[in-house]
Design a protein around this motif. Structure first.
Motif, PDB file in Angstrom:
ATOM      1  N   UNK A 203      69.650 -15.150   8.884  1.00  0.00           N
ATOM      2  CA  UNK A 203      70.750 -15.164   7.928  1.00  0.00           C
ATOM      3  C   UNK A 203      70.264 -14.969   6.494  1.00  0.00           C
ATOM      4  N   UNK A 204      69.228 -15.731   6.131  1.00  0.00           N
ATOM      5  CA  UNK A 204      68.722 -15.635   4.759  1.00  0.00           C
ATOM      6  C   UNK A 204      68.077 -14.275   4.487  1.00  0.00           C
ATOM      7  N   UNK A 205      67.424 -13.732   5.514  1.00  0.00           N
ATOM      8  CA  UNK A 205      66.814 -12.414   5.346  1.00  0.00           C
ATOM      9  C   UNK A 205      67.884 -11.355   5.091  1.00  0.00           C
TER      10      UNK A 205
ATOM     11  N   UNK B 254      70.779 -11.823   3.896  1.00  0.00           N
ATOM     12  CA  UNK B 254      71.380 -12.031   2.575  1.00  0.00           C
ATOM     13  C   UNK B 254      70.483 -11.508   1.461  1.00  0.00           C
ATOM     14  N   UNK B 255      69.168 -11.653   1.654  1.00  0.00           N
ATOM     15  CA  UNK B 255      68.218 -11.099   0.698  1.00  0.00           C
ATOM     16  C   UNK B 255      68.387  -9.581   0.595  1.00  0.00           C
TER      17      UNK B 255
ATOM     18  N   UNK C 113      67.874 -15.726  -3.520  1.00  0.00           N
ATOM     19  CA  UNK C 113      66.976 -14.571  -3.438  1.00  0.00           C
ATOM     20  C   UNK C 113      65.583 -14.954  -3.912  1.00  0.00           C
ATOM     21  N   UNK C 114      65.534 -15.614  -5.059  1.00  0.00           N
ATOM     22  CA  UNK C 114      64.243 -16.022  -5.608  1.00  0.00           C
ATOM     23  C   UNK C 114      63.530 -17.004  -4.681  1.00  0.00           C
ATOM     24  N   UNK C 115      64.285 -17.955  -4.170  1.00  0.00           N
ATOM     25  CA  UNK C 115      63.673 -18.954  -3.290  1.00  0.00           C
ATOM     26  C   UNK C 115      63.169 -18.319  -2.003  1.00  0.00           C
ATOM     27  N   UNK C 116      63.950 -17.396  -1.470  1.00  0.00           N
ATOM     28  CA  UNK C 116      63.530 -16.737  -0.227  1.00  0.00           C
ATOM     29  C   UNK C 116      62.239 -15.967  -0.460  1.00  0.00           C
TER      30      UNK C 116
ATOM     31  N   UNK D 101      73.538 -16.886  -5.286  1.00  0.00           N
ATOM     32  CA  UNK D 101      72.839 -15.879  -4.477  1.00  0.00           C
ATOM     33  C   UNK D 101      71.538 -15.447  -5.142  1.00  0.00           C
TER      34      UNK D 101
ATOM     35  N   UNK E  43      81.540 -11.136   2.743  1.00  0.00           N
ATOM     36  CA  UNK E  43      81.451 -10.194   3.861  1.00  0.00           C
ATOM     37  C   UNK E  43      82.593  -9.175   3.898  1.00  0.00           C
TER      38      UNK E  43
ATOM     39  N   UNK F 287      65.438 -28.173  -7.690  1.00  0.00           N
ATOM     40  CA  UNK F 287      64.812 -26.870  -7.825  1.00  0.00           C
ATOM     41  C   UNK F 287      64.401 -26.632  -9.273  1.00  0.00           C
ATOM     42  N   UNK F 288      63.203 -26.134  -9.435  1.00  0.00           N
ATOM     43  CA  UNK F 288      62.683 -25.852 -10.767  1.00  0.00           C
ATOM     44  C   UNK F 288      63.486 -24.702 -11.398  1.00  0.00           C
TER      45      UNK F 288
ATOM     46  N   UNK G 183      64.067 -21.315 -13.132  1.00  0.00           N
ATOM     47  CA  UNK G 183      63.314 -20.066 -13.052  1.00  0.00           C
ATOM     48  C   UNK G 183      63.303 -19.323 -14.385  1.00  0.00           C
TER      49      UNK G 183
ATOM     50  N   UNK H 198      60.408 -16.625   9.283  1.00  0.00           N
ATOM     51  CA  UNK H 198      60.149 -17.588   8.211  1.00  0.00           C
ATOM     52  C   UNK H 198      61.420 -18.045   7.511  1.00  0.00           C
ATOM     53  N   UNK H 199      62.323 -17.085   7.295  1.00  0.00           N
ATOM     54  CA  UNK H 199      63.499 -17.376   6.479  1.00  0.00           C
ATOM     55  C   UNK H 199      64.719 -17.733   7.318  1.00  0.00           C
TER      56      UNK H 199
ATOM     57  N   UNK I  67      66.756 -27.215   1.352  1.00  0.00           N
ATOM     58  CA  UNK I  67      66.517 -27.741   0.011  1.00  0.00           C
ATOM     59  C   UNK I  67      65.638 -28.996  -0.021  1.00  0.00           C
TER      60      UNK I  67
ATOM     61  N   UNK J 278      67.754 -10.882 -15.912  1.00  0.00           N
ATOM     62  CA  UNK J 278      68.041 -11.855 -14.861  1.00  0.00           C
ATOM     63  C   UNK J 278      69.495 -12.331 -14.968  1.00  0.00           C
TER      64      UNK J 278
ATOM     65  N   UNK K 110      72.738 -27.494   2.875  1.00  0.00           N
ATOM     66  CA  UNK K 110      71.632 -26.599   2.535  1.00  0.00           C
ATOM     67  C   UNK K 110      70.334 -27.184   3.054  1.00  0.00           C
TER      68      UNK K 110
ATOM     69  N   UNK L 190      78.388  -5.464   9.096  1.00  0.00           N
ATOM     70  CA  UNK L 190      77.218  -5.066   8.337  1.00  0.00           C
ATOM     71  C   UNK L 190      76.363  -4.119   9.168  1.00  0.00           C
TER      72      UNK L 190
ATOM     73  N   UNK M  60      59.340 -18.204  -0.707  1.00  0.00           N
ATOM     74  CA  UNK M  60      58.978 -18.709   0.621  1.00  0.00           C
ATOM     75  C   UNK M  60      58.044 -17.746   1.353  1.00  0.00           C
ATOM     76  N   UNK M  61      58.375 -16.481   1.331  1.00  0.00           N
ATOM     77  CA  UNK M  61      57.556 -15.549   2.112  1.00  0.00           C
ATOM     78  C   UNK M  61      56.257 -15.144   1.417  1.00  0.00           C
TER      79      UNK M  61
END
Lengths: 164, 164
Positions: A136-138, A140-141, B141-144, B137, B6, A11-12, A14, A132-133, A6, B126, A3, B11, B147-148
């Motif tokens: 792949x991460x986008x 997945x979001x 999502x939260x981390x992504x 996941x 997947x 990680x805090x 949430x 930015x992400x 990371x 949540x 990862x 996709x 980030x942005x």
DNA sequence: TCTTTTCGACAACCACGTTGACTACTCTAG
DNA sequence: CTAGAGTAGTCAACGTGGTTGTCGAAAAGA
């Protein structure tokens, strides 16, 4: 499991209330940037709610009543929205020759232009998120969001949730 | 690279305009469920905007002017919001003995209760997302999103973006 | 002390929604 | 063919949530 993002730090934890805030902040960030861009390209008076309305009008035009149904508001509210769109030059009403009760609401060329431009800006903004992400991460979001919200995502009845 | 979610199917390509719609749908889904829950627990008149206002008032109370600053609206608008909150029994104004100009806006016990309840509901919601997506996941999502959007996520100045 | 700033309030206004009532028109059943 | 029902659009009144401008009272700084 690798990862790379990371950075080794813990990680805090949430809170539940952060989730809606994060989603809203993401949404607002996109919409704000869109409207900054639109303002820079000849559409300074376009407000977020108008984008939804114009999307609901579409290429073929609709009646005010049908527009109200699509937006989830009363026909009177839809009529007022059309008034404002018309005052700004984005839409116009034309009489329906086949039914004297109806008036077709259509986008003007200016309205079409705004819609095309908005689409292009959204592509550009999504590209920035991808940078930015990582693609792949986008993806997945987006997939995660579609999973939790289901087909409800693409409804246009967001009226009232907007301001400037 | 293992990607268990997947299911082998390709996709669909995403459009840029779907991203804000997905974010908004997620946000609205959470807020709608929150208010359905609040309505079921004695708070049928609470509107989304009031939640932000009460959050901004906090445990210690604020003046109307300060509330306006926190919410990103004029002090007059904040004053009207306090009027509505007070009419519903969620907030009250008390004179500040140390400064005769100021009136402290405080949450009533009913207001505190609504805030505590909202927090609990958000944790529950949540948890439901976690069940659907898997904890991993959801965290991604939260981390992504963080980030942005950066630290802008936790601003309360969302007033005007709400209705019922 | 005098001036500036701040606070809360009032008024007028705008955007955006609601209901209810009304006219005009279309459609359908008898 | 006509009576009644349903639909389209508009008007009016109103509620909510914002804005700006003005004002008097109180606090704070020169």
């Amino acid at each position: 499991m690798t990862e790379p993002e990371r950075h080794g730090r813990e990680r805090r934890e949430r809170w539940g209330f952060e989730l809606p805030l994060l989603l809203f902040a993401g949404f607002r960030s996109l919409i704000d940037q869109l409207h900054a861009e639109l303002a820079d390209h000849g559409h300074p008076d376009l407000r977020p709610a108008y984008g939804f309305a114009m999307q609901a009008i579409g290429r073929d035009g609709v009646t005010a009543s049908e527009l109200g149904r699509r937006l989830g508001v009363s026909k009177q509210a839809a009529g007022k929205t059309v008034d404002r769109l018309a005052a700004l030059g984005y839409a116009e009403r034309v009489a329906d020759p086949a039914d004297a009760r109806r008036k077709l609401v259509r986008l003007t060329p200016r309205g079409q232009d705004a819609l095309v431009l908005s689409g292009a800006v959204f592509e550009e903004l999504r590209g920035q998120w991808g940078d930015q992400l990582g693609q792949e991460r986008l993806t997945e979001l987006e997939d995660a969001l579609e999973t939790v919200v289901g087909p409800a995502a693409f409804r246009l009845d967001a009226a009232g949730w907007f301001a400037d």
